[in-house]
Motif scaffolding. Sequence first.
Motif, PDB file in Angstrom:
ATOM      1  N   ASP A   1       0.827  -1.218   0.000  1.00 12.67           N
ATOM      2  CA  ASP A   1       0.000   0.000   0.000  1.00 12.67           C
ATOM      3  C   ASP A   1       0.854   1.257   0.000  1.00 12.67           C
ATOM      4  OD1 ASP A   1       1.008  -0.212   2.577  1.00 12.67           O
ATOM      5  OD2 ASP A   1      -0.834   0.464   3.543  1.00 12.67           O
ATOM      6  N   ASP A   2       2.149   1.117  -0.300  1.00 10.96           N
ATOM      7  CA  ASP A   2       3.114   2.220  -0.339  1.00 10.96           C
ATOM      8  C   ASP A   2       3.442   2.789   1.027  1.00 10.96           C
ATOM      9  OD1 ASP A   2       3.707   2.122  -3.059  1.00 10.96           O
ATOM     10  OD2 ASP A   2       2.041   3.417  -3.590  1.00 10.96           O
ATOM     11  N   SER A   3       3.030   2.106   2.097  1.00 15.80           N
ATOM     12  CA  SER A   3       3.501   2.470   3.431  1.00 15.80           C
ATOM     13  C   SER A   3       4.946   1.977   3.581  1.00 15.80           C
ATOM     14  CB  SER A   3       2.604   1.867   4.507  1.00 15.80           C
ATOM     15  OG  SER A   3       2.611   0.445   4.438  1.00 15.80           O
ATOM     16  N   PRO A   4       5.697   2.526   4.538  1.00 11.83           N
ATOM     17  CA  PRO A   4       7.132   2.222   4.605  1.00 11.83           C
ATOM     18  C   PRO A   4       7.425   0.838   5.153  1.00 11.83           C
ATOM     19  CG  PRO A   4       6.502   3.652   6.412  1.00 11.83           C
ATOM     20  CD  PRO A   4       5.295   3.547   5.527  1.00 11.83           C
ATOM     21  N   ARG A   5       8.574   0.307   4.750  1.00  5.04           N
ATOM     22  CA  ARG A   5       9.075  -0.932   5.331  1.00  5.04           C
ATOM     23  C   ARG A   5      10.486  -0.729   5.897  1.00  5.04           C
ATOM     24  NH1 ARG A   5       8.309  -5.631   6.838  1.00  5.04           N
ATOM     25  NH2 ARG A   5       9.759  -7.349   6.546  1.00  5.04           N
ATOM     26  N   TYR A   6      11.478  -0.454   5.042  1.00  2.00           N
ATOM     27  CA  TYR A   6      12.827  -0.201   5.561  1.00  2.00           C
ATOM     28  C   TYR A   6      13.620   0.599   4.543  1.00  2.00           C
ATOM     29  CZ  TYR A   6      14.213  -4.218   2.634  1.00  2.00           C
ATOM     30  OH  TYR A   6      14.415  -5.081   1.581  1.00  2.00           O
ATOM     31  N   GLY A   7      14.732   1.159   4.989  1.00  2.00           N
ATOM     32  CA  GLY A   7      15.617   1.895   4.104  1.00  2.00           C
ATOM     33  C   GLY A   7      17.063   1.690   4.505  1.00  2.00           C
ATOM     34  N   GLY A   8      17.952   1.725   3.530  1.00  4.63           N
ATOM     35  CA  GLY A   8      19.375   1.565   3.802  1.00  4.63           C
ATOM     36  C   GLY A   8      20.210   2.278   2.756  1.00  4.63           C
ATOM     37  N   VAL A   9      21.505   2.326   2.997  1.00  3.42           N
ATOM     38  CA  VAL A   9      22.449   3.023   2.119  1.00  3.42           C
ATOM     39  C   VAL A   9      23.601   2.081   1.806  1.00  3.42           C
ATOM     40  CG1 VAL A   9      23.982   5.012   1.877  1.00  3.42           C
ATOM     41  CG2 VAL A   9      21.838   5.235   3.159  1.00  3.42           C
ATOM     42  N   GLY A  10      24.036   2.100   0.559  1.00  3.15           N
ATOM     43  CA  GLY A  10      25.158   1.248   0.183  1.00  3.15           C
ATOM     44  C   GLY A  10      25.737   1.658  -1.156  1.00  3.15           C
TER      45      GLY A  10
END
Length: 336
Positions: free
Chosen positions: A160-169
């Motif tokens: 539903d386009d709600s957030p799950r996770y984010g990261g950088v690499g």
Amino acid sequence: MRRALLLTTVLAALAATAPAQASSGAEPAAAAASVDAPAASQFERDRQSILAQAGQWRVRFDMRENVSFREGYEPLEEKLSAGDEIVRVVYDDGTRISLQHILVMGDDAGNHFVIKHWRQDWVYEPETVLTYAGPNRWTVTPVSAGERRGAWSQTVWQTDDSPRYGGVGHWDYDHGLAEWTSNATWRPLARRDAVRNPIYDRYLGVNRHALTPQGWVHIQDNMKMGQAEGDAGDPVAIVQEDVINTYRRVDNYDAKPGDDYWAATKDYWAGVRAAWDAVAAANGGIYLEEEANRGAVTGKPLMDWAEEIQAGTLTTEAGIAQARDLIARATVAPTS
């Protein structure tokens, strides 16, 4: 009955999450992303590696717990499933790329049904990234100048386009691989685990996306974390899990139902994305309750309204208005 059983199987596999520009449905520059590509700048090579994940795929989901770190906890049996999935470019403005995954399933009678799956957004040298901060909370996290130099963030969003996770690499091309590896990121429980009421309540995971001769692979090294017995301190490791989702390029199923769904609903989902982005910008993050059986509390109505828009029983404008109101109400954090 067969359709219901198939849908149940697919939903189990789901859980591990500006106006849109329509994709042509072609696989953009998969060949250009080859690790042997000559003379391309690192930035452009990275871009083509990300875009190579768009296309028409047969996906194999392989999840297995391996090593227990809690006395008495036995790792779960391996869980395998598969599905047909298209990945389309939502937008590409150079330093920002968004890819939408859409499951396209069918039964023996020739019936098709579509499930909007997860979305991955990539940003080059991001100043911030939306990260999971514990049950029901995500926060906009600054990325230091040193950490973001030459790096890409990947933010993953639920159905539903709600957030799950984010990261950088960073993407690198050593040893014959084109591969992006994230920093360690906190993540909420996937539905496959949440419905079991386990002794862990979150993951600490490292993401890898790598190109293969047949397509690409998404590898997760997840440490499932929970409270130490009799301790209210920081989470501790319970069990390690590998998730290997392999995307193999195929053309032996009809992708048109998925593309038809996206053509009918992409403007609605652009409005939904804008509503989530507005909440994150206004509040420095997002508060949103999740339920074990359904994920985000916003999930069912937002998905249902998209189906109504495709069916012609709800206008895009009305659907966006309803979505904004729902998201505004669902993201009010408790005061106590």
